[in-house]
Design a protein around this motif. Structure first.
Motif, mmCIF file in Angstrom:
data_model
loop_
_atom_site.group_PDB
_atom_site.id
_atom_site.type_symbol
_atom_site.label_atom_id
_atom_site.label_comp_id
_atom_site.label_asym_id
_atom_site.label_seq_id
_atom_site.Cartn_x
_atom_site.Cartn_y
_atom_site.Cartn_z
ATOM 1 N N GLY A 67 -4.559 -10.987 -1.848
ATOM 2 C CA GLY A 67 -5.249 -11.375 -0.417
ATOM 3 C C GLY A 67 -6.036 -12.642 -0.337
ATOM 4 N N CYS A 68 -5.805 -13.489 -1.179
ATOM 5 C CA CYS A 68 -6.637 -14.820 -1.232
ATOM 6 C C CYS A 68 -6.101 -15.773 0.059
ATOM 7 N N GLY A 69 -5.063 -15.491 0.331
ATOM 8 C CA GLY A 69 -4.459 -16.326 1.795
ATOM 9 C C GLY A 69 -4.022 -17.614 1.434
ATOM 10 N N ALA A 70 -4.080 -18.222 0.206
ATOM 11 C CA ALA A 70 -3.765 -19.470 -0.098
ATOM 12 C C ALA A 70 -2.101 -19.541 0.388
ATOM 13 N N CYS A 71 -1.281 -18.835 0.143
ATOM 14 C CA CYS A 71 -0.054 -18.988 0.545
ATOM 15 C C CYS A 71 0.066 -18.872 2.089
ATOM 16 N N ALA A 72 -0.639 -18.542 2.850
ATOM 17 C CA ALA A 72 -0.560 -18.659 4.200
ATOM 18 C C ALA A 72 -1.014 -19.890 4.745
ATOM 19 N N MET B 18 -1.916 -13.123 6.962
ATOM 20 C CA MET B 18 -2.482 -12.238 6.521
ATOM 21 C C MET B 18 -2.572 -10.931 7.251
ATOM 22 N N ILE B 19 -2.104 -9.798 6.829
ATOM 23 C CA ILE B 19 -2.417 -8.502 7.455
ATOM 24 C C ILE B 19 -3.090 -7.472 6.568
#
Length: 231
Positions: free
Chosen positions: A15-20, A30-31
């Motif tokens: 859930g780090c959000g780096a890919c988004a 991120m959901i």
């Protein structure tokens, strides 16, 4: 059509959000604390998101999927540039510069000392300019509400990361390890509540420091539920 497209393993996703952030096409969102490929037609199959993922949760697969829609991606990007009528995207990373402030009477409004955004551990990027030479504050999110002078005594001159090990899914240790390992962190301060569940935050920082292979000064401060520093 049959084409190459990314696949996200939700069990590995922290859930780090780096890919988004790395996905320039906006195909990933991120959901509920997990990365999701929400628009298959936005995924160009080039995989800019793969090296950004610290857990190896993203891979390629070849399967039936809609063709990459470059026109739709460009249209979405243009819309994103327009000012929003009711706020801004909450996960945009930014530094906050503040002038030095002196202690003031309690009747005077207290100035925020926050130096960056976002602050949630799962939302902050692994690499950011504000981490260079930073004094890192890792705090349980309840501490700022329990301790009245939290901004001036703890946030001031620190880069702040907050979380709740009881409510957030997953473990913070891997994300914190990458932040410490890949940046010039000068010190780490942990501020936790006296309740047992906050031990998860302290343990995650300990594990991250050990896994990083770096010797960095660190300390733990414990706040009581009635707002006193007890350790």
């Amino acid at each position: 059509m049959l084409r190459k497209i990314i696949k996200i393993d939700e069990e590995k996703c922290n859930g780090c959000g780096a890919c988004a952030i790395a996905c320039h096409e906006g195909a990933i969102q991120m959901i509920d604390g997990k990365a999701k490929l929400t628009r298959e037609d936005y995924c160009d199959g080039l995989g800019d998101c793969l090296p950004a993922c610290p857990t190896g949760a993203i891979t390629f697969e070849e399967r039936e999927a809609p063709a990459y829609n470059e026109a739709a991606v460009l249209e979405a990007k243009n819309k994103a540039k327009s000012p929003l009528p009711c706020g801004c995207p909450g996960t945009n990373s930014k530094a906050i510069k503040r002038e030095n402030t002196c202690a003031v009477p309690t009747t005077t409004p207290i100035t925020s000392q926050l130096m960056q955004w976002p602050v949630q551990i799962k939302l902050v990027p692994i690499n950011a300019p504000y981490f260079d030479g930073a004094k890192l504050l890792v705090a349980a999110d309840c501490t700022a509400f329990a301790y009245g002078n939290f901004h001036n005594e703890f946030i001031k001159d620190h880069i702040t990361l907050i979380g709740c090990p009881k409510l957030d899914e997953g473990n913070y240790a891997e994300k914190l390890t990458e932040i410490i390992k890949n940046n010039d962190i000068k010190s780490v301060k942990v501020v936790r509540m006296e309740v047992p569940c906050c031990g998860g935050l302290e343990n995650a920082v300990k594990r991250a420091l050990m896994a990083s292979g770096k010797f960095i000064p660190w300390q733990v401060v414990t706040v009581s539920t009635d707002g006193r520093i007890i350790e």
